[in-house]
Design an enzyme around this catalytic site. Structure first.
Site, PDB file in Angstrom:
ATOM      1  N   ASP A 187      -1.196  83.252  20.858  1.00 37.85           N
ATOM      2  CA  ASP A 187      -2.504  82.678  20.576  1.00 37.85           C
ATOM      3  C   ASP A 187      -2.978  81.771  21.714  1.00 37.85           C
ATOM      4  O   ASP A 187      -2.428  80.696  21.930  1.00 37.85           O
ATOM      5  CB  ASP A 187      -2.405  81.883  19.266  1.00 37.85           C
ATOM      6  CG  ASP A 187      -3.763  81.417  18.774  1.00 37.85           C
ATOM      7  OD1 ASP A 187      -4.784  81.748  19.402  1.00 37.85           O
ATOM      8  OD2 ASP A 187      -3.801  80.707  17.756  1.00 37.85           O
ATOM      9  N   ASP A 206     -10.922  84.367  23.562  1.00 36.96           N
ATOM     10  CA  ASP A 206      -9.910  84.007  22.569  1.00 36.96           C
ATOM     11  C   ASP A 206      -9.083  85.241  22.219  1.00 36.96           C
ATOM     12  O   ASP A 206      -9.629  86.283  21.884  1.00 36.96           O
ATOM     13  CB  ASP A 206     -10.609  83.448  21.322  1.00 36.96           C
ATOM     14  CG  ASP A 206      -9.626  83.025  20.246  1.00 36.96           C
ATOM     15  OD1 ASP A 206      -8.548  82.531  20.602  1.00 36.96           O
ATOM     16  OD2 ASP A 206      -9.934  83.183  19.046  1.00 36.96           O
TER      17      ASP A 206
END
Ligand SMILES: *[C@@H]1O[C@H](CO)[C@@H](O)[C@H](O)[C@H]1NC(C)=O
Length: 465
Positions: A152, A345
């Site tokens: 992440d 992202d």
């Protein structure tokens, strides 16, 4: 007379420009650079039983495999995942976006880890963390304990669930890490200058991360050995040994934090890898990609754009200056992105654009797709096609122009989201009130290099299959 002369000048300039554009077009064609992709519809629906290993992973010691958590290459997968639950994925994606919204609006402390009160925890049970849906497997501790973590770029601290799970742990596939059976585990003391979280338990430093969507992890801030590959081991990495964790983390053991903050893995490994990492997300859940630390093996064709500290110094900001669909440059002004900014992202699935920009993208895309049968939308998608009976299709290429003159051409799997053959949707959505988010469908098969130390992010095509 002078009016006439000006008029002729304009004509002349127009001719020169048109001629130049024509030549450029011709050159593009000559070098095989078409503005569309033509491929078989079945390519969108890969085998649901086999896993194809990427042949393109960089041959360096610091490269590990990246897989989609629900895909055929994931050992976390169960029979239940035989067909992907797209509605669930899209629902989680919306939660992720909400989480980003609240993270940016709260202006979290720079470390991204803080104290959360137990009263806050009570109120949050049952909520979910958004779908950061690619995982890697790393070894934690001595002897090493292999754990699958969500990777992440939107998180800093790496954490895993730890025994004895004093609060509670969610169910994960692999056995839960037990720090007392690792000889390289160290508690961080409350008196350590690194312990600024403001919480202690028996003089040990306590961390807590409350994700914007109300998932959380809480436990001891600790130091441990992390084994990426057999020849590549990082000692004394700060990580969270979580003994109270709630949220929908699927069956993973936690999160591998690749954010910009000082607790992220690349920031902590600056001396080893110079705060550079790169990854390639595979074309489908039946392929593998890679996550690589350091600069070894990075392709020469990577083109860089500066990392922007707008909209937030804690995310990977990028500057989108234009978008093209096929041969058409969208009529959007640079101001379209200047109020909210844009980020890249790894955990957001579908790219979000300001609604006006999205509407323009959709308009041009529909124009180019007018020979196909349109069908109803679903979830956040409003532009879908029915490809029943269609064998080969042609879709316009989509490219993003970024600050610094870098153009990122999306791969052929980065444009559509295949729900079923009778419902294949344009994989973008409009969302105001939020920075634009360059999501992971659009990142598929791109080699993306995060040169955090150098303040730049690089892109190249065909990083993996
Ligand atoms: C770390 O702290 C916990 C909780 O106080 C304790 O049970 C454990 O023994 C400590 N571990 C080490 C290696 O000191």
């Amino acid at each position: 007379m002078s009016v006439m002369k000006n008029f002729l000048n304009v004509i002349l300039i127009l001719c020169v420009c048109l001629n130049w554009r024509f030549t450029e077009g011709a050159e593009k064609k000559e070098s095989g650079k078409a503005d569309s992709y033509t491929f078989q519809v079945s390519f969108l629906f890969p085998s649901s039983s086999t896993c194809v290993l990427s042949s393109k992973a960089p041959n360096t010691k610091s490269s590990i495999r990246v897989v989609h958590m629900h895909g055929t290459c994931s050992h976390l997968r169960s029979n239940k995942d035989a067909s992907l639950d797209h509605d669930e994925i899209l629902r989680c994606d919306q939660a992720r976006v909400e989480s980003i919204r609240s993270k940016l609006s709260k202006k979290n402390n720079a470390d991204g880890i803080s104290m959360i009160k137990s009263t806050e925890l009570q109120a949050t049970i049952g909520k979910t963390l958004g779908s950061a849906n690619y995982i890697v497997t790393v070894g934690i501790g001595t002897p090493k304990h292999d754990l699958s973590l969500v990777f992440d770029t939107g998180s800093d601290l790496t954490w895993t669930q730890c025994q004895p799970c004093l609060g509670s742990c969610y169910s994960q596939k692999e056995p839960i890490f037990n720090p007392s059976s690792s000889s390289s585990y160290h508690n961080v003391s409350c008196s350590s200058p690194i312990c600024k979280t403001g919480a202690c338990s028996a003089s040990n430093c306590v961390y807590g991360i409350l994700y914007g969507d109300n998932s959380f992890t809480r436990g001891f801030l600790s130091k441990e050995k992390i084994t990426l590959t057999n020849s590549d081991v990082l000692d004394d990495v700060y990580f969270g040994c979580g003994e109270y964790n709630k949220g929908l983390f699927f069956r993973t053991a936690g999160i591998l934090g690749l954010g910009r903050g000082k607790f992220s893995l690349p920031s902590q490994a600056t001396t080893t890898y110079n705060n550079i990492f790169s990854y390639c997300l595979p074309s489908s859940p039946s392929n593998t990609g890679h996550l690589t630390f350091g600069s070894a093996g990075i392709s020469n064709s990577v083109k860089f754009t500066p990392i922007s500290s707008f909209p937030s110094p804690s995310s990977y900001g990028i500057n989108i200056v234009g978008i093209s669909v096929g041969d058409k440059e969208l009529e959007i002004t640079p101001a379209s992105f200047s109020t909210k900014g844009a980020i890249i992202d790894s955990g957001t699935v579908i790219t979000r654009l300001p609604t006006k920009v999205y509407a323009e993208l959709r308009r041009v895309f529909k124009e180019k797709m007018s020979s196909y049968k349109a069908t109803s939308g679903r979830s956040i998608f409003d532009t879908c096609y029915d490809f029943t009976g269609v064998d080969t299709m042609t879709i316009p290429k989509i490219a993003f122009s970024l600050g610094g003159g870098t153009v990122v051409e999306l791969g052929r799997m980065g444009i559509l989201y295949p729900l079923t053959q009778s419902q294949v949707c344009l994989a973008f959505a409009g969302e105001d009130d939020l920075p634009a988010i360059f999501g992971n469908v659009q990142q598929k098969t791109l080699e993306i290099v995060y040169d955090v130390a150098g303040g730049r992010i690089g892109f190249a095509s065909n990083g993996c299959s």
